[in-house]
Design a protein around this motif. Structure first.
Motif, PDB file in Angstrom:
ATOM      1  N   GLU A  47       1.458  -1.297   0.003  1.00  0.00           N
ATOM      2  CA  GLU A  47       0.255  -0.158   0.494  1.00  0.00           C
ATOM      3  C   GLU A  47       0.738   1.415   0.288  1.00  0.00           C
ATOM      4  N   VAL A  48       0.604   1.851  -0.774  1.00  0.00           N
ATOM      5  CA  VAL A  48       1.089   3.596  -1.082  1.00  0.00           C
ATOM      6  C   VAL A  48       0.805   4.637   0.123  1.00  0.00           C
ATOM      7  N   ALA A  49       1.292   4.388   1.483  1.00  0.00           N
ATOM      8  CA  ALA A  49       1.144   5.295   2.509  1.00  0.00           C
ATOM      9  C   ALA A  49       0.954   6.711   2.282  1.00  0.00           C
ATOM     10  N   TYR A  63      -1.279   3.467  -5.712  1.00  0.00           N
ATOM     11  CA  TYR A  63      -2.195   4.009  -4.641  1.00  0.00           C
ATOM     12  C   TYR A  63      -1.999   2.329  -3.942  1.00  0.00           C
ATOM     13  N   GLY A  64      -1.521   1.350  -4.513  1.00  0.00           N
ATOM     14  CA  GLY A  64      -1.015   0.305  -4.425  1.00  0.00           C
ATOM     15  C   GLY A  64      -2.474  -1.249  -4.677  1.00  0.00           C
ATOM     16  N   GLY A  65      -1.643  -2.397  -3.891  1.00  0.00           N
ATOM     17  CA  GLY A  65      -2.360  -3.556  -4.324  1.00  0.00           C
ATOM     18  C   GLY A  65      -2.399  -3.920  -6.036  1.00  0.00           C
ATOM     19  N   HIS A  66      -3.329  -4.725  -5.957  1.00  0.00           N
ATOM     20  CA  HIS A  66      -4.186  -4.964  -7.493  1.00  0.00           C
ATOM     21  C   HIS A  66      -4.849  -3.479  -8.562  1.00  0.00           C
ATOM     22  N   ARG A  67      -4.787  -3.941  -9.969  1.00  0.00           N
ATOM     23  CA  ARG A  67      -5.188  -2.887 -10.135  1.00  0.00           C
ATOM     24  C   ARG A  67      -5.358  -3.503 -12.022  1.00  0.00           C
ATOM     25  N   LEU A  68      -6.061  -3.240 -12.896  1.00  0.00           N
ATOM     26  CA  LEU A  68      -6.071  -3.744 -13.584  1.00  0.00           C
ATOM     27  C   LEU A  68      -5.539  -2.663 -14.728  1.00  0.00           C
ATOM     28  N   TRP A  69      -4.688  -2.859 -15.766  1.00  0.00           N
ATOM     29  CA  TRP A  69      -4.014  -2.001 -16.347  1.00  0.00           C
ATOM     30  C   TRP A  69      -3.678  -2.369 -18.322  1.00  0.00           C
ATOM     31  N   VAL A  70      -3.252  -1.937 -18.827  1.00  0.00           N
ATOM     32  CA  VAL A  70      -3.396  -1.854 -20.719  1.00  0.00           C
ATOM     33  C   VAL A  70      -1.953  -1.950 -20.745  1.00  0.00           C
ATOM     34  N   THR A 148       0.218  -6.939  -9.324  1.00  0.00           N
ATOM     35  CA  THR A 148      -0.152  -7.243  -8.686  1.00  0.00           C
ATOM     36  C   THR A 148       0.689  -6.310  -7.943  1.00  0.00           C
ATOM     37  N   MET A 149       1.112  -5.603  -7.174  1.00  0.00           N
ATOM     38  CA  MET A 149       1.811  -5.166  -5.923  1.00  0.00           C
ATOM     39  C   MET A 149       1.867  -4.872  -4.932  1.00  0.00           C
ATOM     40  N   MET A 150       3.551  -6.052  -4.577  1.00  0.00           N
ATOM     41  CA  MET A 150       3.390  -7.195  -3.568  1.00  0.00           C
ATOM     42  C   MET A 150       4.104  -6.606  -2.479  1.00  0.00           C
ATOM     43  N   LYS A 151       3.848  -6.355  -0.861  1.00  0.00           N
ATOM     44  CA  LYS A 151       4.362  -6.171   0.242  1.00  0.00           C
ATOM     45  C   LYS A 151       5.785  -6.394   0.080  1.00  0.00           C
ATOM     46  N   ALA A 152       6.564  -5.595   0.524  1.00  0.00           N
ATOM     47  CA  ALA A 152       8.061  -5.328   0.800  1.00  0.00           C
ATOM     48  C   ALA A 152       8.572  -6.424   1.554  1.00  0.00           C
ATOM     49  N   ASN A 256      11.402  -2.613  -7.361  1.00  0.00           N
ATOM     50  CA  ASN A 256      12.084  -1.637  -7.119  1.00  0.00           C
ATOM     51  C   ASN A 256      12.300  -1.746  -5.607  1.00  0.00           C
ATOM     52  N   SER A 257      12.299  -0.449  -4.877  1.00  0.00           N
ATOM     53  CA  SER A 257      12.979  -0.383  -2.763  1.00  0.00           C
ATOM     54  C   SER A 257      11.677  -0.170  -2.841  1.00  0.00           C
ATOM     55  N   GLU A 258      11.079  -0.230  -4.012  1.00  0.00           N
ATOM     56  CA  GLU A 258       9.190  -0.091  -2.644  1.00  0.00           C
ATOM     57  C   GLU A 258       8.158  -1.444  -2.724  1.00  0.00           C
ATOM     58  N   PHE A 259       8.654  -2.249  -3.140  1.00  0.00           N
ATOM     59  CA  PHE A 259       7.793  -3.486  -3.308  1.00  0.00           C
ATOM     60  C   PHE A 259       8.034  -3.915  -5.264  1.00  0.00           C
ATOM     61  N   LEU A 260       7.405  -5.052  -5.197  1.00  0.00           N
ATOM     62  CA  LEU A 260       7.595  -6.153  -6.343  1.00  0.00           C
ATOM     63  C   LEU A 260       6.074  -6.317  -6.983  1.00  0.00           C
ATOM     64  N   GLU A 261       5.930  -6.922  -8.093  1.00  0.00           N
ATOM     65  CA  GLU A 261       4.880  -6.518  -9.097  1.00  0.00           C
ATOM     66  C   GLU A 261       5.123  -7.721  -9.239  1.00  0.00           C
ATOM     67  N   LEU A 262       4.000  -8.726  -9.707  1.00  0.00           N
ATOM     68  CA  LEU A 262       3.514  -9.519  -9.907  1.00  0.00           C
ATOM     69  C   LEU A 262       2.675  -9.903 -10.756  1.00  0.00           C
ATOM     70  N   GLU A 263       2.897  -9.699 -11.808  1.00  0.00           N
ATOM     71  CA  GLU A 263       2.053  -9.137 -13.372  1.00  0.00           C
ATOM     72  C   GLU A 263       1.647 -10.665 -14.555  1.00  0.00           C
ATOM     73  N   SER A 264       0.376 -10.473 -14.320  1.00  0.00           N
ATOM     74  CA  SER A 264       0.231 -11.831 -15.704  1.00  0.00           C
ATOM     75  C   SER A 264      -0.391 -10.472 -17.075  1.00  0.00           C
ATOM     76  N   LEU A 265      -0.185 -11.074 -18.034  1.00  0.00           N
ATOM     77  CA  LEU A 265      -1.414 -10.679 -19.243  1.00  0.00           C
ATOM     78  C   LEU A 265      -2.059 -11.064 -20.132  1.00  0.00           C
ATOM     79  N   GLY A 266      -2.716 -10.934 -21.036  1.00  0.00           N
ATOM     80  CA  GLY A 266      -3.670 -12.011 -21.759  1.00  0.00           C
ATOM     81  C   GLY A 266      -2.974 -11.175 -23.283  1.00  0.00           C
ATOM     82  N   PRO A 267      -3.760 -12.117 -24.151  1.00  0.00           N
ATOM     83  CA  PRO A 267      -3.290 -11.421 -25.109  1.00  0.00           C
ATOM     84  C   PRO A 267      -3.192 -10.652 -25.798  1.00  0.00           C
ATOM     85  N   LYS A 268      -3.067 -10.165 -27.077  1.00  0.00           N
ATOM     86  CA  LYS A 268      -3.285  -8.631 -27.721  1.00  0.00           C
ATOM     87  C   LYS A 268      -4.579  -9.389 -28.365  1.00  0.00           C
TER      88      LYS A 268
END
Length: 319
Positions: A47-49, A63-70, A148-152, A256-268
């Protein structure tokens, strides 16, 4: 199972709980799944405090947590999703739907994003549906992206495609290992093994670059994050023969120095006006997992968790 709450300054947040695990989803912004944890335990998400309780404005916030991106990661990706989402719950299901407004202001491209979240009545399994609809008057091409932004303080784990000796059946490559300009495999945060890749999150990295990232084609369709005895596992359907982003990646990891992201992607996809695409993930949370870091630990402890949960993949319908 669903309760409207105030969460760290946001007036419209929703807690989903089955007594074992709970999620908190923000509806004042995003939407974001800002928390996922065992009841009474610690949030596995970052979470981005300093952004707690903020909403509105034109500044892009994580903000933090899990989001939907493009994908691709260009200016329109950084649309400031700081407006309230519409929340609905169909009466005949346990789904909770969070629908964001259309991204119709610069730098948006008239896309509309929606999260559909379903927590099972027992256990820790969560199904997260990601839907993007083209609300423009023109066709558009992109891929759904679910970071998904994971806790440090933990480590990401991705399984590599199956290994085999070189013979007449194994002349061809089995998948990409992609590089960014800041990817440095000499960095001490990487663990490149025979059957797995690991990326450690460190608050004070000593390498040349603060950020590290790679992506692979992951036929197993799962990735994990281990931190202090807890494993977060996410799965996404693998579409054989589909064209995936970034030279063919369906899973990516970033830190990075604050968090880690675990990401999945769908097809184009190429969407005409009014068309939608969907990308589903299934999450599972495990606790009291013994610590380790070598390949034997991964094969004997982490991989069996994914194997035991493999039925989850079969429940992800084709997009």
């Amino acid at each position: 199972m669903l309760e409207k709450i105030v969460y760290r300054g946001w007036e419209n947040a929703y807690r989903l709980s089955n007594g074992l695990v709970e999620l908190v989803v923000l509806a004042d912004v995003g939407p974001r799944v800002i928390s996922y944890k065992f009841v009474g335990g610690e949030n596995i998400f970052h979470e981005v405090a300093e952004q707690s309780g903020l909403a509105g404005g034109t500044e892009f916030r994580l903000y933090g947590g899990h989001r939907l991106w493009v994908w691709p990661e260009v200016e329109r990706t950084y649309f400031p999703d700081n407006s309230a989402a519409l929340v609905s719950q169909p009466s005949d299901s346990n789904l909770v739907c969070f629908t964001a407004p259309v991204e119709n202001a610069p730098p948006g491209s008239n896309l509309q994003k929606e999260l559909e979240i379903s927590l099972e009545e027992s256990g820790s399994r969560v199904t997260v549906g990601h839907r993007i609809t083209n609300r423009d008057t023109h066709a558009t091409e992109f891929a759904p992206w679910a970071p998904t932004m994971m806790k440090a303080g933990g480590r990401a784990i991705l399984p590599l495609p199956p290994r085999a000796p070189m013979d007449q059946d194994h002349f061809q490559s089995v998948g990409p290992l992609t590089l960014w300009s800041f990817t440095d495999f000499a960095d001490s945060r990487w663990r490149l093994g025979t059957e797995f890749i690991q990326l450690l999150q460190q608050s004070n990295p000593s390498g040349r670059f603060q950020e590290q990232m790679t992506g692979i084609f992951n036929p197993a369709g799962w990735g994990a994050y281990f931190r202090e005895g807890t494993v977060f596992l996410k799965r996404a359907r693998v579409a054989p023969g589909a064209e995936y982003p970034d030279f063919g990646c369906n899973f990516e990891i970033f830190t990075n120095s604050e968090f880690l992201e675990l990401e999945s992607l769908g097809p184009k996809v190429q969407l005409a006006p009014g068309e939608s695409t969907e990308h589903k993930e299934i999450w599972t949370l495990f606790q009291n997992i013994p610590a380790g870091e070598d390949e034997q630990w991964l094969k004997s402890v982490v991989a069996p968790l994914a194997a035991a949960d493999e039925v989850a993949t079969l429940t992800i319908p084709a997009e």
